[in-house]
Write a protein that holds these residues in place. Structure first.
Motif, PDB file in Angstrom:
ATOM      1  N   GLU A   1      23.057  16.713  22.994  1.00  8.22           N
ATOM      2  CA  GLU A   1      22.111  16.399  21.915  1.00  8.22           C
ATOM      3  C   GLU A   1      22.839  15.921  20.664  1.00  8.22           C
ATOM      4  O   GLU A   1      22.434  14.955  20.029  1.00  8.22           O
ATOM      5  CB  GLU A   1      21.249  17.621  21.597  1.00  8.22           C
ATOM      6  CG  GLU A   1      20.270  17.972  22.690  1.00  8.22           C
ATOM      7  CD  GLU A   1      19.413  19.183  22.355  1.00  8.22           C
ATOM      8  OE1 GLU A   1      19.486  19.692  21.217  1.00  8.22           O
ATOM      9  OE2 GLU A   1      18.654  19.614  23.242  1.00  8.22           O
TER      10      GLU A   1
ATOM     11  N   ARG B   1      22.745  12.072  18.857  1.00  9.05           N
ATOM     12  CA  ARG B   1      22.471  11.757  17.450  1.00  9.05           C
ATOM     13  C   ARG B   1      23.603  10.906  16.856  1.00  9.05           C
ATOM     14  O   ARG B   1      23.354   9.981  16.103  1.00  9.05           O
ATOM     15  CB  ARG B   1      22.300  13.044  16.641  1.00  9.05           C
ATOM     16  CG  ARG B   1      21.010  13.750  16.878  1.00  9.05           C
ATOM     17  CD  ARG B   1      20.879  14.940  15.897  1.00  9.05           C
ATOM     18  NE  ARG B   1      19.821  15.812  16.283  1.00  9.05           N
ATOM     19  CZ  ARG B   1      19.947  16.880  17.081  1.00  9.05           C
ATOM     20  NH1 ARG B   1      21.118  17.203  17.569  1.00  9.05           N
ATOM     21  NH2 ARG B   1      18.905  17.616  17.393  1.00  9.05           N
TER      22      ARG B   1
ATOM     23  N   ILE C   1      10.982   3.863  19.601  1.00 10.35           N
ATOM     24  CA  ILE C   1      11.824   4.269  20.718  1.00 10.35           C
ATOM     25  C   ILE C   1      11.260   3.777  22.050  1.00 10.35           C
ATOM     26  O   ILE C   1      10.098   4.002  22.362  1.00 10.35           O
ATOM     27  CB  ILE C   1      11.957   5.803  20.731  1.00 10.35           C
ATOM     28  CG1 ILE C   1      12.523   6.268  19.384  1.00 10.35           C
ATOM     29  CG2 ILE C   1      12.823   6.274  21.866  1.00 10.35           C
ATOM     30  CD1 ILE C   1      12.321   7.723  19.101  1.00 10.35           C
TER      31      ILE C   1
ATOM     32  N   ASN D   1      17.645  12.677  26.432  1.00 12.80           N
ATOM     33  CA  ASN D   1      17.728  12.956  24.995  1.00 12.80           C
ATOM     34  C   ASN D   1      16.665  12.243  24.162  1.00 12.80           C
ATOM     35  O   ASN D   1      16.765  12.193  22.949  1.00 12.80           O
ATOM     36  CB  ASN D   1      19.117  12.573  24.469  1.00 12.80           C
ATOM     37  CG  ASN D   1      20.175  13.544  24.925  1.00 12.80           C
ATOM     38  OD1 ASN D   1      19.936  14.744  24.953  1.00 12.80           O
ATOM     39  ND2 ASN D   1      21.329  13.037  25.289  1.00 12.80           N
ATOM     40  N   LYS D   2      15.636  11.716  24.778  1.00 14.52           N
ATOM     41  CA  LYS D   2      14.653  10.934  24.027  1.00 14.52           C
ATOM     42  C   LYS D   2      13.895  11.772  23.001  1.00 14.52           C
ATOM     43  O   LYS D   2      13.545  11.272  21.941  1.00 14.52           O
ATOM     44  CB  LYS D   2      13.694  10.209  24.960  1.00 14.52           C
ATOM     45  CG  LYS D   2      12.895  11.080  25.872  1.00 14.52           C
ATOM     46  CD  LYS D   2      12.097  10.228  26.838  1.00 14.52           C
ATOM     47  CE  LYS D   2      11.636  11.072  28.005  1.00 14.52           C
ATOM     48  NZ  LYS D   2      11.116  10.283  29.074  1.00 14.52           N
TER      49      LYS D   2
ATOM     50  N   PHE E   1      14.780  13.018  15.243  1.00 15.05           N
ATOM     51  CA  PHE E   1      15.705  12.308  14.363  1.00 15.05           C
ATOM     52  C   PHE E   1      14.947  11.247  13.564  1.00 15.05           C
ATOM     53  O   PHE E   1      15.121  11.109  12.359  1.00 15.05           O
ATOM     54  CB  PHE E   1      16.798  11.687  15.242  1.00 15.05           C
ATOM     55  CG  PHE E   1      17.941  11.048  14.523  1.00 15.05           C
ATOM     56  CD1 PHE E   1      18.665  11.741  13.577  1.00 15.05           C
ATOM     57  CD2 PHE E   1      18.318   9.755  14.823  1.00 15.05           C
ATOM     58  CE1 PHE E   1      19.742  11.150  12.944  1.00 15.05           C
ATOM     59  CE2 PHE E   1      19.387   9.161  14.196  1.00 15.05           C
ATOM     60  CZ  PHE E   1      20.102   9.862  13.248  1.00 15.05           C
ATOM     61  N   SER E   2      14.080  10.504  14.227  1.00 16.10           N
ATOM     62  CA  SER E   2      13.280   9.465  13.585  1.00 16.10           C
ATOM     63  C   SER E   2      12.378  10.057  12.506  1.00 16.10           C
ATOM     64  O   SER E   2      12.272   9.510  11.403  1.00 16.10           O
ATOM     65  CB  SER E   2      12.438   8.730  14.627  1.00 16.10           C
ATOM     66  OG  SER E   2      11.603   7.776  14.007  1.00 16.10           O
TER      67      SER E   2
ATOM     68  N   ILE F   1      15.749  12.091  19.685  1.00 22.83           N
ATOM     69  CA  ILE F   1      15.679  10.889  18.855  1.00 22.83           C
ATOM     70  C   ILE F   1      14.323  10.812  18.148  1.00 22.83           C
ATOM     71  O   ILE F   1      14.238  10.354  17.014  1.00 22.83           O
ATOM     72  CB  ILE F   1      15.964   9.628  19.688  1.00 22.83           C
ATOM     73  CG1 ILE F   1      17.332   9.763  20.382  1.00 22.83           C
ATOM     74  CG2 ILE F   1      15.923   8.380  18.830  1.00 22.83           C
ATOM     75  CD1 ILE F   1      18.482  10.174  19.474  1.00 22.83           C
ATOM     76  N   THR F   2      13.278  11.299  18.758  1.00 22.00           N
ATOM     77  CA  THR F   2      11.978  11.348  18.094  1.00 22.00           C
ATOM     78  C   THR F   2      12.047  12.260  16.869  1.00 22.00           C
ATOM     79  O   THR F   2      11.571  11.900  15.791  1.00 22.00           O
ATOM     80  CB  THR F   2      10.886  11.848  19.069  1.00 22.00           C
ATOM     81  OG1 THR F   2      10.852  10.975  20.202  1.00 22.00           O
ATOM     82  CG2 THR F   2       9.526  11.869  18.409  1.00 22.00           C
TER      83      THR F   2
ATOM     84  N   ILE G   1      14.803   1.179  19.121  1.00 21.02           N
ATOM     85  CA  ILE G   1      15.933   1.750  19.851  1.00 21.02           C
ATOM     86  C   ILE G   1      15.593   1.643  21.336  1.00 21.02           C
ATOM     87  O   ILE G   1      14.642   2.270  21.799  1.00 21.02           O
ATOM     88  CB  ILE G   1      16.168   3.227  19.483  1.00 21.02           C
ATOM     89  CG1 ILE G   1      16.294   3.428  17.976  1.00 21.02           C
ATOM     90  CG2 ILE G   1      17.370   3.784  20.244  1.00 21.02           C
ATOM     91  CD1 ILE G   1      17.577   2.964  17.371  1.00 21.02           C
TER      92      ILE G   1
ATOM     93  N   VAL H   1      23.361   7.270  18.033  1.00 20.70           N
ATOM     94  CA  VAL H   1      22.316   6.537  17.312  1.00 20.70           C
ATOM     95  C   VAL H   1      22.766   6.242  15.883  1.00 20.70           C
ATOM     96  O   VAL H   1      22.581   5.125  15.383  1.00 20.70           O
ATOM     97  CB  VAL H   1      20.974   7.298  17.335  1.00 20.70           C
ATOM     98  CG1 VAL H   1      19.947   6.627  16.444  1.00 20.70           C
ATOM     99  CG2 VAL H   1      20.457   7.385  18.768  1.00 20.70           C
TER     100      VAL H   1
END
Length: 147
Positions: free
Chosen positions: A100, A104, A7, A15-16, A22-23, A19-20, A46, A107
């Motif tokens: 949020e 998601r 990322i 929203n970073k 999510f990863s 995503i972390t 990303i 992405v």
């Protein structure tokens, strides 16, 4: 198989952290799966940066590393093996203004679309079931109501 997201976000992207998480979740999901012998890991960069920084983050062509390759950087040495790396860029204003859940979904949608841009590298990776990988990725997103 290893599947992860690298990322790169501007500091103002709210929203970073989503995503972390999510990863981490997607990495666990794919850890127990195998699609062939020619590809052991996929890393998707990303990128979501403010317009002021876009010129510094050009999207590069996908890079496939067959076999083992060792890298050293000062005191750190790491090895990659049968690895695919590529980037995708998110629309900054759309992502920045999203909730949020919407983040998601953005992405998820972009990851699925990005698979269609890999035709040139798919020819180099003979023993990998791209169709099953796509189905599993779609199932992962459907189970979480992201597509």
């Amino acid at each position: 198989m290893n599947f992860g997201l690298a990322i790169t976000f501007s500091i103002e992207v709210k929203n970073k952290y989503i995503i972390t998480q999510f990863s981490d979740d997607i990495e666990k999901y794919f850890k127990v799966k195998s699609y062939g012998n020619d590809l052991k890991s996929i890393v998707v960069g990303i990128v979501c940066v403010s317009p002021n920084f876009e010129k510094f983050f050009k999207i590069k062509k996908p890079i496939y590393t067959k076999g083992k390759k060792e890298f050293s950087d000062e005191d750190l040495t790491y090895t990659i093996e049968d690895n695919l790396e590529y980037n995708l860029k998110l629309n900054f204003s759309e992502f920045q203004s999203s909730s949020e859940e919407e983040a998601r979904k953005i992405v998820a949608k972009e990851l699925l679309l990005s698979l269609d841009t890999l035709d040139s590298v798919k020819k180099k990776i003979k023993d990998f079931n791209w169709e099953q990988f796509r189905w599993d990725l779609e199932d992962y997103f459907k189970e979480r109501n992201l597509i």
